[in-house]
Design a protein around this motif. Sequence first.
Motif, PDB file in Angstrom:
ATOM      1  N   ILE A  93       0.864  -1.185   0.000  1.00 46.81           N
ATOM      2  CA  ILE A  93       0.000   0.000   0.000  1.00 46.81           C
ATOM      3  C   ILE A  93       0.896   1.229   0.000  1.00 46.81           C
ATOM      4  CG2 ILE A  93      -1.786   1.290   1.231  1.00 46.81           C
ATOM      5  CD1 ILE A  93      -2.726  -1.410   2.401  1.00 46.81           C
ATOM      6  N   LEU A  94       0.814   1.984  -1.090  1.00 49.23           N
ATOM      7  CA  LEU A  94       1.625   3.183  -1.228  1.00 49.23           C
ATOM      8  C   LEU A  94       0.767   4.405  -0.942  1.00 49.23           C
ATOM      9  CD1 LEU A  94       3.320   2.490  -4.690  1.00 49.23           C
ATOM     10  CD2 LEU A  94       4.435   2.328  -2.463  1.00 49.23           C
ATOM     11  N   GLY A  95       1.400   5.492  -0.581  1.00 45.07           N
ATOM     12  CA  GLY A  95       0.643   6.726  -0.385  1.00 45.07           C
ATOM     13  C   GLY A  95       1.486   7.746   0.333  1.00 45.07           C
ATOM     14  N   LYS A  96       1.193   9.010   0.027  1.00 48.40           N
ATOM     15  CA  LYS A  96       1.952  10.091   0.655  1.00 48.40           C
ATOM     16  C   LYS A  96       1.619  10.169   2.137  1.00 48.40           C
ATOM     17  CE  LYS A  96       1.949  13.018  -3.394  1.00 48.40           C
ATOM     18  NZ  LYS A  96       1.011  13.967  -3.974  1.00 48.40           N
ATOM     19  N   ASN A  97       2.393  10.952   2.861  1.00 47.77           N
ATOM     20  CA  ASN A  97       2.094  11.234   4.259  1.00 47.77           C
ATOM     21  C   ASN A  97       0.689  11.780   4.391  1.00 47.77           C
ATOM     22  OD1 ASN A  97       4.047  10.604   6.109  1.00 47.77           O
ATOM     23  ND2 ASN A  97       5.320  12.351   5.553  1.00 47.77           N
ATOM     24  N   THR A 112       4.165   1.624   2.771  1.00 46.32           N
ATOM     25  CA  THR A 112       5.462   2.272   2.600  1.00 46.32           C
ATOM     26  C   THR A 112       5.369   3.484   1.694  1.00 46.32           C
ATOM     27  OG1 THR A 112       7.765   1.865   1.963  1.00 46.32           O
ATOM     28  CG2 THR A 112       6.100   0.813   0.614  1.00 46.32           C
ATOM     29  N   HIS A 113       6.304   4.414   1.821  1.00 43.13           N
ATOM     30  CA  HIS A 113       6.467   5.331   0.711  1.00 43.13           C
ATOM     31  C   HIS A 113       7.882   5.285   0.157  1.00 43.13           C
ATOM     32  CE1 HIS A 113       6.506   8.361   4.141  1.00 43.13           C
ATOM     33  NE2 HIS A 113       7.727   8.407   3.698  1.00 43.13           N
ATOM     34  N   TYR A 114       8.670   4.351   0.665  1.00 39.79           N
ATOM     35  CA  TYR A 114       9.955   4.031   0.042  1.00 39.79           C
ATOM     36  C   TYR A 114       9.862   2.606  -0.472  1.00 39.79           C
ATOM     37  CZ  TYR A 114      11.606   8.060   2.619  1.00 39.79           C
ATOM     38  OH  TYR A 114      11.752   9.307   3.118  1.00 39.79           O
ATOM     39  N   PHE A 115      10.320   2.392  -1.702  1.00 47.08           N
ATOM     40  CA  PHE A 115      10.166   1.060  -2.291  1.00 47.08           C
ATOM     41  C   PHE A 115      11.181   0.025  -1.795  1.00 47.08           C
ATOM     42  CE2 PHE A 115       7.929   2.214  -6.530  1.00 47.08           C
ATOM     43  CZ  PHE A 115       6.763   2.434  -5.818  1.00 47.08           C
ATOM     44  N   THR A 116      12.206   0.473  -1.068  1.00 49.46           N
ATOM     45  CA  THR A 116      13.335  -0.412  -0.767  1.00 49.46           C
ATOM     46  C   THR A 116      12.931  -1.761  -0.175  1.00 49.46           C
ATOM     47  OG1 THR A 116      14.193   1.674   0.009  1.00 49.46           O
ATOM     48  CG2 THR A 116      15.727  -0.178  -0.036  1.00 49.46           C
ATOM     49  N   ILE A 117      11.918  -1.782   0.668  1.00 48.23           N
ATOM     50  CA  ILE A 117      11.498  -3.032   1.304  1.00 48.23           C
ATOM     51  C   ILE A 117      11.060  -4.053   0.249  1.00 48.23           C
ATOM     52  CG2 ILE A 117       9.134  -2.151   1.748  1.00 48.23           C
ATOM     53  CD1 ILE A 117      10.919  -4.475   4.173  1.00 48.23           C
ATOM     54  N   LEU A 118      10.586  -3.552  -0.895  1.00 45.89           N
ATOM     55  CA  LEU A 118      10.101  -4.449  -1.955  1.00 45.89           C
ATOM     56  C   LEU A 118      11.240  -5.190  -2.652  1.00 45.89           C
ATOM     57  CD1 LEU A 118       7.282  -2.275  -3.534  1.00 45.89           C
ATOM     58  CD2 LEU A 118       7.144  -3.916  -1.666  1.00 45.89           C
ATOM     59  N   GLU A 119      12.450  -4.773  -2.358  1.00 49.14           N
ATOM     60  CA  GLU A 119      13.603  -5.493  -2.871  1.00 49.14           C
ATOM     61  C   GLU A 119      13.691  -6.864  -2.174  1.00 49.14           C
ATOM     62  OE1 GLU A 119      18.381  -4.598  -3.159  1.00 49.14           O
ATOM     63  OE2 GLU A 119      17.020  -3.027  -2.507  1.00 49.14           O
ATOM     64  N   TYR A 120      13.130  -6.923  -0.970  1.00 45.13           N
ATOM     65  CA  TYR A 120      13.219  -8.143  -0.164  1.00 45.13           C
ATOM     66  C   TYR A 120      11.938  -8.962  -0.223  1.00 45.13           C
ATOM     67  CZ  TYR A 120      17.386  -5.980   1.756  1.00 45.13           C
ATOM     68  OH  TYR A 120      18.608  -5.417   1.890  1.00 45.13           O
ATOM     69  N   LEU A 121      10.799  -8.284  -0.209  1.00 50.89           N
ATOM     70  CA  LEU A 121       9.520  -8.998  -0.204  1.00 50.89           C
ATOM     71  C   LEU A 121       8.801  -8.766  -1.527  1.00 50.89           C
ATOM     72  CD1 LEU A 121       8.418  -8.022   3.414  1.00 50.89           C
ATOM     73  CD2 LEU A 121       8.989 -10.329   2.660  1.00 50.89           C
ATOM     74  N   LYS A 122       8.540  -9.827  -2.239  1.00 56.12           N
ATOM     75  CA  LYS A 122       7.830  -9.726  -3.527  1.00 56.12           C
ATOM     76  C   LYS A 122       6.339  -9.543  -3.278  1.00 56.12           C
ATOM     77  CE  LYS A 122      11.319 -10.378  -6.273  1.00 56.12           C
ATOM     78  NZ  LYS A 122      11.958  -9.129  -5.821  1.00 56.12           N
ATOM     79  N   VAL A 123       5.715  -8.663  -4.032  1.00 55.38           N
ATOM     80  CA  VAL A 123       4.283  -8.445  -3.813  1.00 55.38           C
ATOM     81  C   VAL A 123       3.456  -8.843  -5.036  1.00 55.38           C
ATOM     82  CG1 VAL A 123       4.634  -6.612  -2.107  1.00 55.38           C
ATOM     83  CG2 VAL A 123       4.356  -6.005  -4.510  1.00 55.38           C
ATOM     84  N   ASP A 124       2.199  -9.174  -4.778  1.00 53.31           N
ATOM     85  CA  ASP A 124       1.276  -9.598  -5.837  1.00 53.31           C
ATOM     86  C   ASP A 124       0.358  -8.474  -6.275  1.00 53.31           C
ATOM     87  OD1 ASP A 124       1.659 -12.703  -5.851  1.00 53.31           O
ATOM     88  OD2 ASP A 124       1.635 -12.090  -3.751  1.00 53.31           O
ATOM     89  N   GLU A 125       0.245  -7.453  -5.416  1.00 52.43           N
ATOM     90  CA  GLU A 125      -0.658  -6.362  -5.749  1.00 52.43           C
ATOM     91  C   GLU A 125      -0.162  -5.075  -5.102  1.00 52.43           C
ATOM     92  OE1 GLU A 125      -4.798  -7.568  -5.333  1.00 52.43           O
ATOM     93  OE2 GLU A 125      -5.357  -5.470  -5.106  1.00 52.43           O
ATOM     94  N   VAL A 126      -0.314  -3.988  -5.833  1.00 54.96           N
ATOM     95  CA  VAL A 126       0.065  -2.673  -5.295  1.00 54.96           C
ATOM     96  C   VAL A 126      -1.169  -1.776  -5.312  1.00 54.96           C
ATOM     97  CG1 VAL A 126       1.526  -0.633  -5.634  1.00 54.96           C
ATOM     98  CG2 VAL A 126       2.425  -2.907  -6.187  1.00 54.96           C
ATOM     99  N   MET A 127      -1.418  -1.096  -4.194  1.00 58.22           N
ATOM    100  CA  MET A 127      -2.545  -0.168  -4.132  1.00 58.22           C
ATOM    101  C   MET A 127      -2.033   1.196  -3.729  1.00 58.22           C
ATOM    102  SD  MET A 127      -5.186  -2.600  -2.123  1.00 58.22           S
ATOM    103  CE  MET A 127      -3.967  -3.828  -1.687  1.00 58.22           C
ATOM    104  N   VAL A 128      -2.632   2.227  -4.302  1.00 56.35           N
ATOM    105  CA  VAL A 128      -2.219   3.581  -3.937  1.00 56.35           C
ATOM    106  C   VAL A 128      -3.370   4.262  -3.213  1.00 56.35           C
ATOM    107  CG1 VAL A 128      -1.381   5.809  -4.765  1.00 56.35           C
ATOM    108  CG2 VAL A 128      -0.690   3.696  -5.931  1.00 56.35           C
ATOM    109  N   LEU A 129      -3.056   4.741  -2.026  1.00 59.65           N
ATOM    110  CA  LEU A 129      -4.055   5.417  -1.197  1.00 59.65           C
ATOM    111  C   LEU A 129      -3.819   6.921  -1.288  1.00 59.65           C
ATOM    112  CD1 LEU A 129      -6.238   4.237   0.705  1.00 59.65           C
ATOM    113  CD2 LEU A 129      -4.603   4.399   2.559  1.00 59.65           C
TER     114      LEU A 129
END
Length: 239
Positions: free
Chosen positions: A32-36, A198-215
């Motif tokens: 789940i992505l999104g600004k502050n 998150t709003h930094y993608f770095t964690i996705l380097e470690y955990l693969k995701v199946d879906e991304v949502m933007v809030l």
Amino acid sequence: MLHVKNLVVQVEEKQVLNGVSMTFEQGKNYCILGKNGSGKSSLAMTLMWHPSYEATKGTVSLDDEDLLEMEPDERAKLWIFLAFQSIPEVKGVKLFEFLRTIYNSRWEKKESFVSFKRIILPHLEELGIDKEFLWRDLNVGFSGGERRKIEILQVKILEPKYIILDEVDSGLDVDAFRSVAGLLKELDSPENSFIIITHYFTILEYLKVDEVMVLQDGLIVQQWGKEIADTIQENWFGE
Ligand SMILES: Nc1ncnc2c1ncn2[C@@H]1O[C@H](COP(=O)(O)OP(=O)(O)O)[C@@H](O)[C@H]1O
Ligand SMILES: [Mg+2]
């Protein structure tokens, strides 16, 4: 399956989620992505029933059970875990007693001091946590990295199905982050689902995701499936 349907949430008379629907399937990972201020932590807090966050409309259900109607002790046995954006210190509660209590509640057991020590020590060793930490007050004076490791320890003993990570990189330096992300990666399995806020993608380097949502402003404004999630991950990390 964890289902959020048309969820409207209010905190301090402010509406922070404006009708959010999402489905989390066990075994899949989500981002789940999104600004502050977009409502990410509010969503996490609502799923964990923080008392200040009131669901005024909509439903949250886990395998057809209505979560919003449940009593706190029933919820404690549910298999959702939240890694907080900022992890609270709890004075007067020893880490050991805290872990023993949540373990006994989760598994409906009555492990004694001695028997629980036998259970917990191998986990500490695996995570590289000094056993002296057990006799300190929960998180009091712990570094950011140590607090995250204590959360990972909780995930190991509780085996939650849904693990919500709310900006786990906050408060970590690069080395501590790598170490924590590596440990999280080891926990990833077909039995559980990570919901990565998150709003930094770095964690996705470690955990693969199946879906991304933007809030955005308490609403889902974008939703991408596995292909796009892969493309984002590839473009970002060049895999
Ligand atoms: N306890 C609270 N009291 C008042 N306002 C809050 C509270 N928690 C969140 N908010 C407000 O709700 C909005 C969403 O916040 P939050 O869910 O923390 O966003 P994010 O995690 O995406 O940064 C923000 O405008 C924030 O100021
Ligand atoms: Mg937040």
